[in-house]
Design a protein around this motif. Sequence first.
Motif, PDB file in Angstrom:
ATOM      1  N   CYS A   1       0.829  -1.218   0.000  1.00 35.25           N
ATOM      2  CA  CYS A   1       0.000   0.000   0.000  1.00 35.25           C
ATOM      3  C   CYS A   1       0.862   1.267   0.000  1.00 35.25           C
ATOM      4  CB  CYS A   1      -0.926   0.023   1.204  1.00 35.25           C
ATOM      5  SG  CYS A   1      -1.918  -1.463   1.353  1.00 35.25           S
TER       6      CYS A   1
ATOM      7  N   LYS B   1      -3.575   5.530  -2.428  1.00 35.89           N
ATOM      8  CA  LYS B   1      -4.720   5.651  -1.515  1.00 35.89           C
ATOM      9  C   LYS B   1      -4.278   5.689  -0.059  1.00 35.89           C
ATOM     10  CE  LYS B   1      -8.310   3.422  -4.227  1.00 35.89           C
ATOM     11  NZ  LYS B   1      -9.186   2.259  -4.325  1.00 35.89           N
TER      12      LYS B   1
ATOM     13  N   PHE C   1      -4.080  -6.357  -3.227  1.00 40.36           N
ATOM     14  CA  PHE C   1      -3.513  -6.689  -1.926  1.00 40.36           C
ATOM     15  C   PHE C   1      -3.726  -8.173  -1.589  1.00 40.36           C
ATOM     16  CE2 PHE C   1      -3.472  -6.973   2.684  1.00 40.36           C
ATOM     17  CZ  PHE C   1      -2.405  -6.163   3.046  1.00 40.36           C
TER      18      PHE C   1
ATOM     19  N   CYS D   1      -8.974   4.334   0.784  1.00 42.12           N
ATOM     20  CA  CYS D   1      -9.133   2.878   0.687  1.00 42.12           C
ATOM     21  C   CYS D   1      -9.966   2.406   1.872  1.00 42.12           C
ATOM     22  CB  CYS D   1      -7.765   2.217   0.704  1.00 42.12           C
ATOM     23  SG  CYS D   1      -7.861   0.431   0.798  1.00 42.12           S
TER      24      CYS D   1
ATOM     25  N   CYS E   1       0.775   2.356  -4.043  1.00 45.62           N
ATOM     26  CA  CYS E   1      -0.595   2.855  -4.163  1.00 45.62           C
ATOM     27  C   CYS E   1      -0.709   4.253  -3.559  1.00 45.62           C
ATOM     28  CB  CYS E   1      -1.527   1.882  -3.433  1.00 45.62           C
ATOM     29  SG  CYS E   1      -3.236   2.359  -3.472  1.00 45.62           S
TER      30      CYS E   1
ATOM     31  N   TRP F   1      -8.764   0.994   6.818  1.00 43.53           N
ATOM     32  CA  TRP F   1      -8.824  -0.253   7.597  1.00 43.53           C
ATOM     33  C   TRP F   1      -7.467  -0.433   8.278  1.00 43.53           C
ATOM     34  CZ3 TRP F   1      -5.416  -3.917   5.458  1.00 43.53           C
ATOM     35  CH2 TRP F   1      -5.077  -3.733   4.118  1.00 43.53           C
TER      36      TRP F   1
ATOM     37  N   CYS G   1      -7.886  -4.434  -1.234  1.00 47.62           N
ATOM     38  CA  CYS G   1      -8.289  -4.571  -2.637  1.00 47.62           C
ATOM     39  C   CYS G   1      -7.830  -5.895  -3.240  1.00 47.62           C
ATOM     40  CB  CYS G   1      -7.715  -3.410  -3.443  1.00 47.62           C
ATOM     41  SG  CYS G   1      -5.927  -3.543  -3.674  1.00 47.62           S
TER      42      CYS G   1
HETATM   43  S1  SF4 Z   1      -5.425  -2.278  -0.160  1.00 49.07           S
HETATM   44 FE1  SF4 Z   1      -5.078  -1.858  -2.307  1.00 49.07          FE
HETATM   45  S2  SF4 Z   1      -6.217   0.022  -2.732  1.00 49.07           S
HETATM   46 FE2  SF4 Z   1      -6.008  -0.166  -0.513  1.00 49.07          FE
HETATM   47  S3  SF4 Z   1      -4.213   1.034  -0.023  1.00 49.07           S
HETATM   48 FE3  SF4 Z   1      -3.542  -1.080  -0.265  1.00 49.07          FE
HETATM   49  S4  SF4 Z   1      -2.945  -1.279  -2.409  1.00 49.07           S
HETATM   50 FE4  SF4 Z   1      -4.127   0.621  -2.220  1.00 49.07          FE
END
Ligand code: SF4
Lengths: 195, 270
Positions: free
Chosen positions: A144, A150, A178, A171, A148, A154, A175
Motif C-alpha cells: 500500500c 490511496k 492486496f 481505501c 498505491c 482499515w 483490494c
Molecule cells: S489495499 Fe489496495 S487500494 Fe487499498 S491502499 Fe492497499 S494497495 Fe491501495
Amino acid sequence: MKPTEFLNLWLHQTPPPWKIGEIKIQPGFTVLHQQDDPNQNSLRSISLENLTELVKSTPAGNFRPLRSSPDLPSGWILTPLSFEDLVLALRILYPSAISHWSAWSQQILQITPYQETAERQTGMYHCTRLLTLEQRQSLTQSVCATECMKKRLWEPADTIETKAQEIPLICAEACNYFIPKAREVVKSMIPKKNP
Amino acid sequence: MSLTCPQKPALLIVGHGSTVNADSSTPTYQHAWTLRKKNIFSEVHECFWKEEPNFHQSLNQIEANTVYVVPNFISSGYFTEQVIPRELKLEGPITQHQNQTFYYCDPVGLHESMTEVLLHRAQEVLDSSGEKLQDPQESCLFIFGHGTNLNENSTKIIEHQVEKIRSRNIYGECQFAYMEEPPLVKDWKSLTSKKEVVAVPFFIADGLHSFIDIPVLLGLTEEGIPLQTKNPHLVEGRRLWYANAIGTEPLIADLILAQIKKFNETHRIS
Ligand code: SF4
C-alpha cells in the motif's frame, strides 16, 4: 447528499485547479496528468472510451491492475467535458474515489476490516484469512505505502491529510491487488513437502 | 445537481476480471460503452470480482433508484448464485435497499438468443477470412468449452446450444468439445469426419484458454508459441476456422438488454 451532488458543490466552492491522484481538473472541464501543461501541443486529445484503455497500462505498456498506482501514463488531454462526463472520467481513472470521499466527508463511509474482506475470499484466496497482524502490517508497508496512492482506513490505518484543492484517494477495504499478495505471504509460511 | 434521472434506471454489468490479464475485463468494458451510447440508462457501471471497481465499490457509485444487475458470465453457477448475490447484498431477483431497487437478471450466456450470437460469430470468422465453406452441409461447427467442475452449468448450456444449432440444419454437423473432459478438444479430428470445421470458444473473454491453450490442443501451434497462421488453418488436409471468444462478440450487448427485457416480462415490471 449523493456523491455527484457533493462533487458539484465542492467544485463550486473550491478555486481551481482541482487535483485527484495524479491528475488535475481545470474549469471547462479539462482533465490531464499533473505533469502535463494544457498548452502543450503534443498532448493527445482522447475520448472517455480511450481513457478506459489508457488506465489499464503503465507508461512502459505493462498491465496496470491498480488504478491508484502512481504510474498513470501522461501526454493526453480530455476536453471539454460536461459535468456528467467529468464524473465518468473520474470513475474510470479512480473507481469509487468520489463516492468514498463524499461518504467519508459526510461520515457515512463504511470501512471493512481486513479480516472481514479475507473471510469473503474463496478458492485459492481462502487462505488469506491466516495472515497475521504483523504480516499485514509489513504488507501494507511494502504494497500500500509504496505501490498505491490511496490512504487506508482499515487497520493499520493511515491518517488522511486534506488539502484545499485536492480530493483524497481513500481505501475502505483491502483490494484485489492486496489479497493475492497476502496469499503469497501466507503460502510462503507453509513448509514445502519433501520430494 | 444529480446525474440520476428518476425515469431512467442504472445498469450494472458484473464481470470476473483478473489481477494479471488486461484482456479479461475488455469485453465487459466494450459492452458497457455500447450501452452507454444508447442512452437507455441514467448510468452504466461495470464491476469485477478481481479488478477495480470491485462489487462493493460499484454499489457506492450508483445513484439511480432502480438498478438492473446483469452478470456478464456465460453460465449460471457458483459466481452468479453465491458470490454476486452475497457481495451485492441481493436477496433474490428483486431487492430493496433503502431507496434503491435492484433487479438481478440472469447471466448473458443463458439467454436463448445466444444461439444467434454463436451462429453470427461462426459466420463472421468465415467472412473475415475471405474464404467460404465449400458446402455447409459437409462442414462441422464446434463449440468449445472448459469442462470439469470449473463451472458446473457451462457444459449444460453448451450442449443445449449445440442441440438448438443442430435443429437449424445450417451446418452438416454441430459438436461440442471441452478442454478438460471428454469429448476432448484435442480429439477434434476424430470427433468429426467433416473436412471443413468452424470452431467457436464459449468463453467470456479472450485469454489464456482461447488464445493459447485451445490452439495448442487443436494442433495449430505449440506450447509457448503464439498462433501465427491465419484462418482457415490447414490441418492434415482439413480447413479449420477458429473464432475469438464468444464473449467478445459485440452482439452480447444486445443480450444484456434482452436479459433485462426478459426480467421485466417475468416479473411484470413496466
Ligand atoms: S489495499 Fe489496495 S487500494 Fe487499498 S491502499 Fe492497499 S494497495 Fe491501495
